[in-house]
Design an enzyme around this catalytic site. Structure first.
Site, PDB file in Angstrom:
ATOM      1  N   ASP A 121      26.619  30.431  83.474  1.00 40.33           N
ATOM      2  CA  ASP A 121      25.194  30.385  83.302  1.00 40.33           C
ATOM      3  C   ASP A 121      24.449  31.539  84.041  1.00 40.33           C
ATOM      4  O   ASP A 121      23.080  31.651  83.644  1.00 40.33           O
ATOM      5  CB  ASP A 121      24.862  29.077  83.973  1.00 40.33           C
ATOM      6  CG  ASP A 121      25.548  27.854  82.992  1.00 40.33           C
ATOM      7  OD1 ASP A 121      25.389  28.016  81.801  1.00 40.33           O
ATOM      8  OD2 ASP A 121      26.023  26.988  83.808  1.00 40.33           O
ATOM      9  N   ASP A 133      22.324  23.442  79.974  1.00 41.35           N
ATOM     10  CA  ASP A 133      23.810  23.520  79.788  1.00 41.35           C
ATOM     11  C   ASP A 133      24.113  22.061  79.591  1.00 41.35           C
ATOM     12  O   ASP A 133      23.488  21.152  79.698  1.00 41.35           O
ATOM     13  CB  ASP A 133      24.642  23.967  81.012  1.00 41.35           C
ATOM     14  CG  ASP A 133      25.848  24.134  80.842  1.00 41.35           C
ATOM     15  OD1 ASP A 133      26.372  24.566  79.785  1.00 41.35           O
ATOM     16  OD2 ASP A 133      26.830  23.756  81.850  1.00 41.35           O
ATOM     17  N   ASP A 136      25.633  25.301  85.746  1.00 41.48           N
ATOM     18  CA  ASP A 136      26.270  25.000  86.847  1.00 41.48           C
ATOM     19  C   ASP A 136      27.461  25.906  87.067  1.00 41.48           C
ATOM     20  O   ASP A 136      28.235  26.205  88.053  1.00 41.48           O
ATOM     21  CB  ASP A 136      26.647  23.586  87.109  1.00 41.48           C
ATOM     22  CG  ASP A 136      27.707  23.058  85.885  1.00 41.48           C
ATOM     23  OD1 ASP A 136      27.588  24.015  85.075  1.00 41.48           O
ATOM     24  OD2 ASP A 136      28.247  22.027  85.997  1.00 41.48           O
TER      25      ASP A 136
END
Length: 943
Positions: free
Chosen positions: A684, A368, A680
């Site tokens: 996700d 990410d 996080d």
């Protein structure tokens, strides 16, 4: 009269009254369509593209909210506003999980056979190792599960709602579709809402979309195909109000919200098997087949030689015991436990032991952007003073650390510093945020951009609080997406002429600017040049805002917008903001590249921002390597080969939905990659679960942590790389333990085969083989698991996904060492019997020789590449202690009556012991010659 709504302007009271009348008849109606309760609600009802009146009609509600009775009925119908959650495993389930290993199955079968043969000694040894393995694994996994987060915490909040025209505060769990929720700064959004009223309303949706900047919310209609990240008239469960006030009607609750659908996808998604489990299953299958085949051949040979069937059966059992690496499960578990402890010291918490090696096996890290590669704090990185002088701002996050330099690295001269301070002063005055130091830490409140402007002021030596104390605010125009600017009218020293400080988008502020400050003085504004510089900044991924100031003639009335006041502004400059990279992330990404690990970025952020960050890190170099969520949608069915092939070529994925992120990971897994996914946010979670290994950030959401296999406590990408290194070391140590146990097991099989074909009696009893494999060699195997990493562990390419534990090198080393030990042991057995030793006495000496062979061979196994004499002893003092303990234990056993009877052994003289010690050292010489030849050949190939 019902209580008034502070979020509704006075001019809209009439409309509200009309809606309330209509609500009296609507509130008792059931919803006209099954959009709310249907699990596919998000696709059947595009709430963001409907008129307010149509939404209220579909939800059978009004702006005064539901009647309490209707709310109770709907609560029964739709259930509590909670997320679906996986039930955490209990202690029994965790214990049973330790037995789900092919090697354990083989050991249990061998143990059961021993019990059926009334050989309780052998059975006891086997069951003991199974129990030890289960205890170690259970303790590790139980500790990890106890620290797992709960999905439900995201919705356990209190909310203000309007029911029956009255404002009340209720638990978020009691909210139902059709409720009207009131929002204010600091509120947590309890369910998915369609915004009905908004006043300077900004919401942090980073946990869902991945974007760090707060989103300005508006009242209006959007196109039906607008992606979630761009639905500015919706608010989603779990996000947080940063500024302003507003209200919205609940369109979905619980598992029907965007967060709920992600949570449901997480509970339904099947995780990819860990690489170690795949390799161990393959290895165990091959071992099982070889053992059965060898036993069958030897049994047939023995029967053909006239051996009694019962003796043949005992022979087969002895062969099975010798071939099966009984100590391997414990050795693997210990190696993984040691690596888990080492990872914890490097800020990586592992929840399951198999995840330790998985991270070391990965061929691709799908990371990410927000909060993983970046610090998740908007920071002023560039300032442009007209007409085109650029200044770089150092320092990350919301602190005073950093300074402002010219692009060439020099300090600004006095004139430029005055201009920079002027810009920062105006931005500090036109600001609703706060930034201050509490002890040794910095604290902040308000919009991310406002706080970033305050940090810039500190870096230029300006204390925003001191500035605010010196001015008297006359009027304010808060930022709203429709006007795209904010303005503050003020008087310096609380008296004097009224001035105005403005910040906002170029297109909104530039029309009111008449001049700009340059080196030559004040000159007329040059819109073309300024817009060119603005576009240049935006192309590089910056979020750009302009700052201007001016004086106002006369007083400022109630209509304080720039359109009404029409001040003549001076253009002060453009500030470029970016969520900065973590300080150590660049080096970590480069380390991954050297290790042969592909790094790709998957984010919900803007394509330009994503590509700029990826380019800075060397993840991507051109637009052709980036694909957006909309482009992925146009690819069609995820099962199509073109879909998978297209995704595999991309390096950056921007503006993707959570489902698309999971599709990307799924495509990579199906193409044979071992994928580690970092993240996080809630967005996700599905991908974290689908991947071979999910890595959550310690400061991330509960959903991400609950889904992941491991958690990085300090949020740094470098810790992930450290985890990869420890994972590789763990796998190397597992290979070393496997080499030791399999090669010595092969030697025992060769010894038996040669003895059988030579017509000699069984060289070792089953209990003696178990003593060798479980106790003496088992101690060494555990000690070998403590080996430190070898040089260049992060300079090797990842193992091929299809490669088993035994590659070409390990097969050669196993065969050479196993054959060497087996042939010498057979020669010793034949010689002892030829010299007239009775069988028990000969077995006693042969068992001692095999123990000594294991003592020497463990040093060969310390490295597959280097000489045993070049691996420092300091790398593993446990091994030296283990070898001494093992030899001492065997000598001690030869002196104890109970062990003498159990193992059929007896004391030996020092001369005999030393003679066999010299013979056992041959295995060191043979392996040193092999490694020397291989090293020389590799050098020739390289040359």
């Amino acid at each position: 009269m019902f209580s008034s709504d502070p979020d509704i302007p006075e001019g809209d009271r009439e409309q509200q009254a009309r809606e309330e009348k209509r609500g009296n008849s609507l509130s008792r109606r059931r919803p006209s369509e099954p959009d709310i309760s249907d699990s596919s609600a998000k696709t059947t009802t595009p709430w963001h593209s409907l008129e307010n009146e149509e939404i209220l009609r579909k939800l059978a509600t009004s702006s005064r909210g539901l009647d309490p009775e209707e709310a109770s009925i709907r609560l029964q119908e739709y259930g509590k506003n909670t997320l679906p959650a996986r039930k955490p495993p209990g202690i029994v389930e965790i214990v049973l999980h330790q037995f789900k290993s092919p090697l354990i199955y083989i050991l249990l079968i061998a143990g059961i056979i021993s019990v059926l043969l009334d050989d309780l000694r052998d059975a006891g040894f086997i069951f003991l190792v199974v129990i030890i393995n289960a205890v170690i694994g259970t303790i590790q996994e139980w500790k990890a599960e106890q620290s797992a987060s709960q999905l439900q915490t995201i919705l356990k909040i209190m909310s203000r709602v309007r029911r029956g025209g009255a404002e009340i505060k209720i638990s978020a769990e009691e909210i139902v579709p059709g409720d009207v929720v009131l929002l204010e700064s600091g509120s947590r959004i309890p369910a998915d809402l369609r915004i009905l009223r908004a006043t300077n309303l900004t919401i942090d949706e980073s946990l869902l979309t991945g974007e760090s900047a707060a989103v300005q919310k508006v009242v209006g209609i959007l196109k039906e195909d607008t992606p979630v990240s761009d639905r500015y008239n919706m608010a989603y469960a779990g996000s947080t109000v940063i500024t302003g006030r507003g209200c919205g009607v609940v369109t979905a609750t619980g598992s029907r919200t965007e967060v709920g659908m992600i949570a449901r996808a997480v509970t339904e998604t099947v995780s990819a098997k860990p690489p170690l489990l795949i390799r161990m299953e393959d290895f165990a299958q091959k071992i099982g087949i070889l053992v059965i085949a060898a036993s069958g051949v030897m049994s047939a040979v023995a029967l053909s030689q006239g051996t009694a069937p019962i003796e043949v059966f005992f022979l087969a059992v002895a062969l099975v015991v010798s071939a099966i690496p009984e100590g391997l499960p414990v050795g693997v578990t210990v190696a993984l436990s040691i690596a888990s402890t080492r990872m914890a010291k490097r800020n990586v918490i592992v929840r399951t032991l198999s995840a330790v090696e998985s991270l070391g096996s990965c061929t691709t890290i799908a990371t990410d952007k927000t909060g993983t590669l970046t610090v998740n704090q908007q920071t002023a990185r560039m300032v442009l003073l007209p007409p085109g002088d650029y200044f770089e701002v150092s320092g990350e996050g919301y602190t005073s650390a950093g300074d402002v330099k010219q692009k060439n690295g020099g300090s600004p001269d006095a004139e430029d510093m005055e201009k920079l301070r002027k810009l920062a002063l105006a931005a500090a005055i036109c600001n609703e945020g706060t930034l201050f130091k509490e002890g040794e830490k910095w604290a902040h409140h308000g919009d991310a951009i406002d706080v970033a402007f305050l940090a810039l002021a500190f870096k230029l030596g300006i204390n925003p609080e001191d500035v605010r104390k010196e001015v008297k605010v006359v009027a304010e125009v808060p930022f709203e997406s429709e006007r795209m600017y904010a303005a503050v009218y003020y008087q310096e020293n609380k008296s004097g002429p009224i001035r105005v400080a403005v910040k906002g988008a170029m297109e909104a502020v530039l029309p009111y600017c008449t001049n700009m400050n340059v080196s030559e003085g004040t000159v007329p504004i040059d819109p073309v040049a300024l817009n060119r510089e603005l576009n240049s900044l935006m192309e590089k991924g910056y979020r750009a805002l302009v700052v201007a100031e001016g004086s106002v003639s006369g007083k400022v009335g109630e209509e304080s917008e720039l359109e009404s006041v029409k001040p003549e502004l001076t253009f002060l400059g453009i500030t470029g903001f970016m969520d900065p990279l973590r300080p150590d992330v660049n080096e970590a990404v480069q380390t991954c590249k050297k290790a042969g690990i592909d790094v790709i970025m998957i984010t919900g952020d803007h394509p330009k921002t994503a590509l700029a960050i990826a380019s800075e890190l060397g993840i991507a170099h051109s637009k052709e390597e980036m694909i957006t969520g909309r482009e992925i949608e146009e690819l069609g069915d995820p099962e199509l080969p073109t879909f998978i092939a297209t995704l595999e070529k991309a390096r950056v994925f921007a503006r993707v939905t959570p489902v698309q992120k999971m599709q990307i990971v799924d495509a990579l897994v199906r193409r044979g990659h071992y994928v580690a996914v970092t993240g996080d946010g809630v967005n996700d979670a599905p991908a974290l679960r689908r991947a071979n290994i999910g890595v959550a950030m310690g400061s991330g959401t509960d959903v991400a942590k609950d889904t992941s296999s491991m958690i990085v406590t300090d949020d740094t990408f470098s810790s992930i790389v450290a985890g990869v290194e420890e994972g590789r070391i763990a796998y190397d140590n597992i290979r070393k333990v496997t080499l030791l146990l399999i090669s010595t097991g092969l030697a025992e099989v060769i010894l038996f085969i040669l003895a059988l074909f030579a017509g000699l009696s069984i060289p070792l009893l089953a209990v003696q083989l178990l003593w060798l494999n479980l106790v003496t060699n088992g101690i060494q195997g555990v000690a070998l698991a403590f080996e430190s990493g070898e040089p260049g562990v992060m300079g090797r390419k990842p193992r091929k996904p299809e490669e088993g534990i035994f590659n070409d090198l390990m097969v050669k080393e196993t065969l050479i060492s196993g054959v060497t030990i087996g042939i010498i042991a057979f020669a010793a057995w034949a010689w002892l019997l030829g010299e007239g030793y009775e069988e028990n006495g000969a077995r006693n000496l042969l068992l001692l020789l095999m123990v000594l062979f294991e003592n020497f061979h463990v040093f060969n196994c310390r490295s597959e590449y280097r000489s045993a004499f070049k691996v420092p002893i300091r790398n593993n003092y446990f091994l030296v202690i283990g070898v001494v303990m093992m030899q001492g234990l065997h000598i001690f056993a030869m002196q104890i009556p109970f062990m003498q009877e159990l193992l059929s052994i007896s004391p030996v003289s020092f001369d005999s012991w030393f003679r066999f010690f010299i013979i056992a050292a041959i295995v060191i010489v043979v392996m040193e010659i092999f490694k020397k030849i291989r090293t020389a050949r590799d050098k020739d190939i390289t040359t």
